[in-house]
Design an enzyme around this catalytic site. Structure first.
Site, mmCIF file in Angstrom:
data_model
loop_
_atom_site.group_PDB
_atom_site.id
_atom_site.type_symbol
_atom_site.label_atom_id
_atom_site.label_comp_id
_atom_site.label_asym_id
_atom_site.label_seq_id
_atom_site.Cartn_x
_atom_site.Cartn_y
_atom_site.Cartn_z
ATOM 1 N N ARG A 252 -7.005 3.648 9.509
ATOM 2 C CA ARG A 252 -8.491 3.479 9.922
ATOM 3 C C ARG A 252 -8.741 2.333 10.796
ATOM 4 O O ARG A 252 -9.687 2.489 11.642
ATOM 5 C CB ARG A 252 -9.364 3.913 8.694
ATOM 6 C CG ARG A 252 -9.320 5.295 8.201
ATOM 7 C CD ARG A 252 -10.122 5.202 6.788
ATOM 8 N NE ARG A 252 -9.583 6.583 6.214
ATOM 9 C CZ ARG A 252 -10.288 7.866 6.469
ATOM 10 N NH1 ARG A 252 -11.331 7.851 7.363
ATOM 11 N NH2 ARG A 252 -9.975 9.038 5.998
ATOM 12 N N ASN B 145 -7.001 0.956 12.357
ATOM 13 C CA ASN B 145 -6.105 0.673 13.795
ATOM 14 C C ASN B 145 -5.958 1.876 14.699
ATOM 15 O O ASN B 145 -4.996 2.025 15.335
ATOM 16 C CB ASN B 145 -4.466 0.321 13.406
ATOM 17 C CG ASN B 145 -4.268 -1.046 12.643
ATOM 18 O OD1 ASN B 145 -4.356 -2.158 13.622
ATOM 19 N ND2 ASN B 145 -4.397 -1.242 11.348
ATOM 20 N N CYS C 198 2.649 7.036 13.645
ATOM 21 C CA CYS C 198 3.028 8.182 13.058
ATOM 22 C C CYS C 198 3.099 9.344 14.054
ATOM 23 O O CYS C 198 4.073 10.261 14.198
ATOM 24 C CB CYS C 198 2.227 8.545 12.029
ATOM 25 S SG CYS C 198 0.630 8.986 12.463
ATOM 26 N N GLY D 224 0.933 -1.273 0.078
ATOM 27 C CA GLY D 224 -0.115 -0.063 -0.067
ATOM 28 C C GLY D 224 0.707 1.166 -0.035
ATOM 29 O O GLY D 224 2.078 1.103 -0.339
#
Length: 320
Positions: free
Chosen positions: A168, A170, A131, A14
């Site tokens: 989304r 996780n 992140c 991805g």
């Protein structure tokens, strides 16, 4: 003689996996792409890897293990999901492969390169937190290096367009993993993480706010200097990482304390740090700094691992 680069594989074709592949091919000093692994034969990541001459498989972890060159792969990045990572890690550990986990699975120790990578060079699996964690934990650590931090809270605001299906799916793991890492890596007594998916158009760059409640009597100038030094350290591998304004301070007095769940009423020095992360736009848009900081941190860790492997091989006289 110069040693051959170490082949690596990426599981997950991805956005994150594809961006990481491009970073490795453009900028890695010790690494080379050994395989790109996915489960969707039509994914852009697998197609792009094939065009670039990288071995590919759409058969997931089992396909990776079956590739002829798997025996040469020493490091594997997992950019899939927390749920899938446990199975991937179990199979890779059976082959002695070093795993860098970009999901919130947290099987291995939390690692933020500028804070604690050197402590975990022998770990078979490291977790890159999230992140938001990669962006904010260095700032919590910068404060905790100077003064005791009772509580740290981070708010990561990212463009909704930069949050793919993996992010989304996780969200809960994101907040839990980041909160724990704020304590274990950042050095706060207690931590909390919040993520905001911003639907604004045009999409906004990643913004992060870090609040710390430090002990009374903490030195503002020392904290300011520590934060600036840490920001420069992160910029070494994430050039778009920057402070948006000067560090803000507020004295919380005993007469008007903060009521923090789990800790009670506390006074001290409130420290506020405001950050922006602009992506390098290798594969993803520049506003997707949340994804860029993950791939940049993972690459930084892998380069350190590979450099260590090369140095050890050289010491054994195994130069090629």
């Amino acid at each position: 003689m110069k040693q051959a680069r170490i082949p690596v594989a990426i599981i997950g074709s991805g956005n994150i996996g594809t961006d990481l592949m491009i970073k490795i091919m453009r900028h890695a000093q010790y690494l080379e792409m050994g395989a790109m692994v996915g489960i969707d034969p039509a994914s852009d990541g697998l197609a792009r890897a094939a065009r670039l001459g990288v071995p590919t498989t759409a058969e997931g972890i089992d396909g990776l293990l079956a590739l002829p060159n798997f025996k040469d792969i020493r490091i594997v990045f997992d950019a899939t999901s927390a749920g899938a990572h446990a199975r991937h890690n179990e199979k890779l550990q059976a082959h002695g492969v070093q795993v860098i986990d970009l999901t919130p699975a947290a099987i291995g120790p939390y690692v933020v390169p500028v804070v604690n990578l050197e402590q975990h060079l022998n770990a078979p699996n490291i977790n890159m937190v999230t992140c938001g964690g990669q962006a904010t934990i260095p700032m919590v650590r910068a404060v905790s290096q100077v003064a005791k931090v009772h509580y740290a809270e981070i708010v990561a605001s990212i463009a909704s367009k930069s949050a793919g299906p993996g992010t989304r799916a996780n969200i809960d793991e994101f907040t839990e993993t980041t909160s724990r890492a704020i304590v274990e890596v950042g050095g706060a007594r207690q931590g909390k993480a919040i993520i905001v998916l911003n639907p604004a158009e045009p999409p906004l760059m990643m913004r992060d706010t870090v609040y710390c409640l430090a002990e009374e009597g903490a030195d503002e100038n020392a904290i300011r200097a520590s934060v600036a030094e840490m920001a420069r350290a992160v910029q070494a591998y994430v050039p778009g990482y920057r402070l948006k304004q000067e560090v803000q301070f507020e004295r919380i007095t005993a007469e008007r304390p903060l009521n923090i769940p789990g800790l009670g009423r506390l006074s001290g020095l409130k420290v506020s740090v405001f950050l922006e992360v602009e992506g390098a736009a290798h594969y993803l848009p520049a506003y997707a700094g949340n994804l860029d900081i993950m791939t940049s941190a993972a690459l930084s860790a892998a380069e350190r691992f590979a450099g260590r492997h090369q140095a050890q091989a050289a010491a054994r006289g195994e130069q090629k």
